[in-house]
Design a protein around this motif. Sequence first.
Motif, PDB file in Angstrom:
ATOM      1  N   SER A 154      -3.584   0.458  -2.635  1.00 24.31           N
ATOM      2  CA  SER A 154      -3.384  -0.750  -1.981  1.00 24.31           C
ATOM      3  C   SER A 154      -3.777  -2.009  -2.836  1.00 24.31           C
ATOM      4  O   SER A 154      -4.238  -1.809  -3.976  1.00 24.31           O
ATOM      5  CB  SER A 154      -4.107  -0.812  -0.674  1.00 24.31           C
ATOM      6  N   GLY A 169      -5.730  -4.065  -1.986  1.00 22.90           N
ATOM      7  CA  GLY A 169      -7.385  -3.891  -1.539  1.00 22.90           C
ATOM      8  C   GLY A 169      -7.776  -4.846  -0.459  1.00 22.90           C
ATOM      9  O   GLY A 169      -8.745  -4.695   0.107  1.00 22.90           O
ATOM     10  N   GLY A 182     -12.038   7.120   0.988  1.00 26.74           N
ATOM     11  CA  GLY A 182     -12.522   5.992   0.543  1.00 26.74           C
ATOM     12  C   GLY A 182     -13.329   5.888  -0.856  1.00 26.74           C
ATOM     13  O   GLY A 182     -13.699   4.909  -1.257  1.00 26.74           O
ATOM     14  N   ILE A 185      -5.104   7.152  -1.833  1.00 23.74           N
ATOM     15  CA  ILE A 185      -4.466   5.817  -0.933  1.00 23.74           C
ATOM     16  C   ILE A 185      -4.565   4.623  -2.047  1.00 23.74           C
ATOM     17  O   ILE A 185      -5.718   4.472  -2.700  1.00 23.74           O
ATOM     18  CB  ILE A 185      -5.421   5.467   0.188  1.00 23.74           C
ATOM     19  N   LEU A 213      -6.124   1.523   5.847  1.00 24.37           N
ATOM     20  CA  LEU A 213      -5.379   2.596   5.273  1.00 24.37           C
ATOM     21  C   LEU A 213      -6.242   3.814   5.362  1.00 24.37           C
ATOM     22  O   LEU A 213      -5.571   4.922   5.746  1.00 24.37           O
ATOM     23  CB  LEU A 213      -4.971   2.384   4.068  1.00 24.37           C
ATOM     24  N   HIS A 246      -7.496  -2.244   2.659  1.00 24.10           N
ATOM     25  CA  HIS A 246      -7.591  -0.750   2.431  1.00 24.10           C
ATOM     26  C   HIS A 246      -8.294  -0.160   3.264  1.00 24.10           C
ATOM     27  O   HIS A 246      -7.837   1.375   3.315  1.00 24.10           O
ATOM     28  CB  HIS A 246      -8.198  -0.893   0.790  1.00 24.10           C
ATOM     29  N   GLU A 247      -9.236  -0.534   3.903  1.00 25.53           N
ATOM     30  CA  GLU A 247     -10.028   0.370   4.834  1.00 25.53           C
ATOM     31  C   GLU A 247      -9.416   0.764   5.732  1.00 25.53           C
ATOM     32  O   GLU A 247      -9.143   1.987   6.495  1.00 25.53           O
ATOM     33  CB  GLU A 247     -11.543  -0.508   5.368  1.00 25.53           C
ATOM     34  N   GLY A 272      -5.269  -3.833  -7.902  1.00 24.64           N
ATOM     35  CA  GLY A 272      -5.265  -2.976  -7.102  1.00 24.64           C
ATOM     36  C   GLY A 272      -6.550  -1.985  -6.656  1.00 24.64           C
ATOM     37  O   GLY A 272      -7.459  -1.941  -7.622  1.00 24.64           O
ATOM     38  N   VAL A 273      -6.580  -1.149  -5.724  1.00 25.80           N
ATOM     39  CA  VAL A 273      -7.651  -0.180  -5.398  1.00 25.80           C
ATOM     40  C   VAL A 273      -6.954   1.113  -5.065  1.00 25.80           C
ATOM     41  O   VAL A 273      -5.992   1.195  -4.349  1.00 25.80           O
ATOM     42  CB  VAL A 273      -8.595  -0.474  -4.096  1.00 25.80           C
ATOM     43  N   THR A 284      -8.184   4.960  -3.837  1.00 24.01           N
ATOM     44  CA  THR A 284      -9.136   5.981  -3.495  1.00 24.01           C
ATOM     45  C   THR A 284      -8.696   7.309  -3.042  1.00 24.01           C
ATOM     46  O   THR A 284      -7.336   7.195  -3.104  1.00 24.01           O
ATOM     47  CB  THR A 284     -10.030   5.107  -2.473  1.00 24.01           C
ATOM     48  N   GLY A 301       0.783  -0.871  -0.012  1.00 27.41           N
ATOM     49  CA  GLY A 301      -0.101   0.039  -0.144  1.00 27.41           C
ATOM     50  C   GLY A 301       0.750   1.222   0.085  1.00 27.41           C
ATOM     51  O   GLY A 301       1.933   1.309   0.206  1.00 27.41           O
TER      52      GLY A 301
END
Length: 262
Positions: free
Chosen positions: A246, A248, A233, A244, A254, A251-252, A226-227, A229, A202
């Motif tokens: 990561s 995934g 979020g 941000i 982070l 992720h929350e 990956g994700v 945001t 991340g």
Amino acid sequence: MEIDDPASVAERAARAGGETAAETFRGRLDVETKENEADLVTQADRAAQRTVLTELRDATPDVPIVAEEEDARKDVPADGPAWIVDPIDGTANYVRGIQVWATSVAAVEDGEPIAAANALPALDDVYVADRSTARMNGEPMAVSERSNPAAFAVAIAMWWGFTEGGEYGDTIARLGERFGDLRRLGSAQATLSLVASGALDGAATPIPPNPWDAVAGVQLVRAAGGVVTDVHGDRWTVDSDGLIASNGRAHERLVEAVGADD
């Protein structure tokens, strides 16, 4: 107006710009400052940008180009295609002879990333993404599969220690409490490339990055599975609050760490 095979064009331009920058890496440089004493620019940045822009204009003469240096356009068009260029992302590393720096080229359509290339010539690595796939040195790559935050290596994507109120140290402390290991590499594009390749799990910054510091890396991470945001979020865009990225899988956590003061 469309860009034909934007990933190939981006790769060719990033490689060419990286080769220009590599010619003077660890050589004699005239170093100037921009907004603060740590915000550096050299003749290598300008020369590499000219090389990249020549490649892009030869391939797509009518497509706007957003680029960091000199009098190039700085805002990303909301409609149609555009290129986004950072000739040397990590100039402070470059000036110090540290090998972690990238020549970055991204293509966007209506403000959304569609292709990217980050060339890291001092490390002999090139990361490329089209709309749905990502490659490192020609081989398919994907984000890491780690899911345990205690095993994560998470990077600070940008430096914002110049801001008031101690936010930088507070964010590092929260990340350190939630994840196994921390990094700051001094190049946002290199950092995001490593998230895309799975080497890092991340990366985050609470401050809005410039488009040339982020867009190529965002597309690499997304194309690698990956994700990406903002600090709330929500899906990242060029107008987002922070960034941000990561694999995934945490992720929350982070988002909680970086956006804790929202």
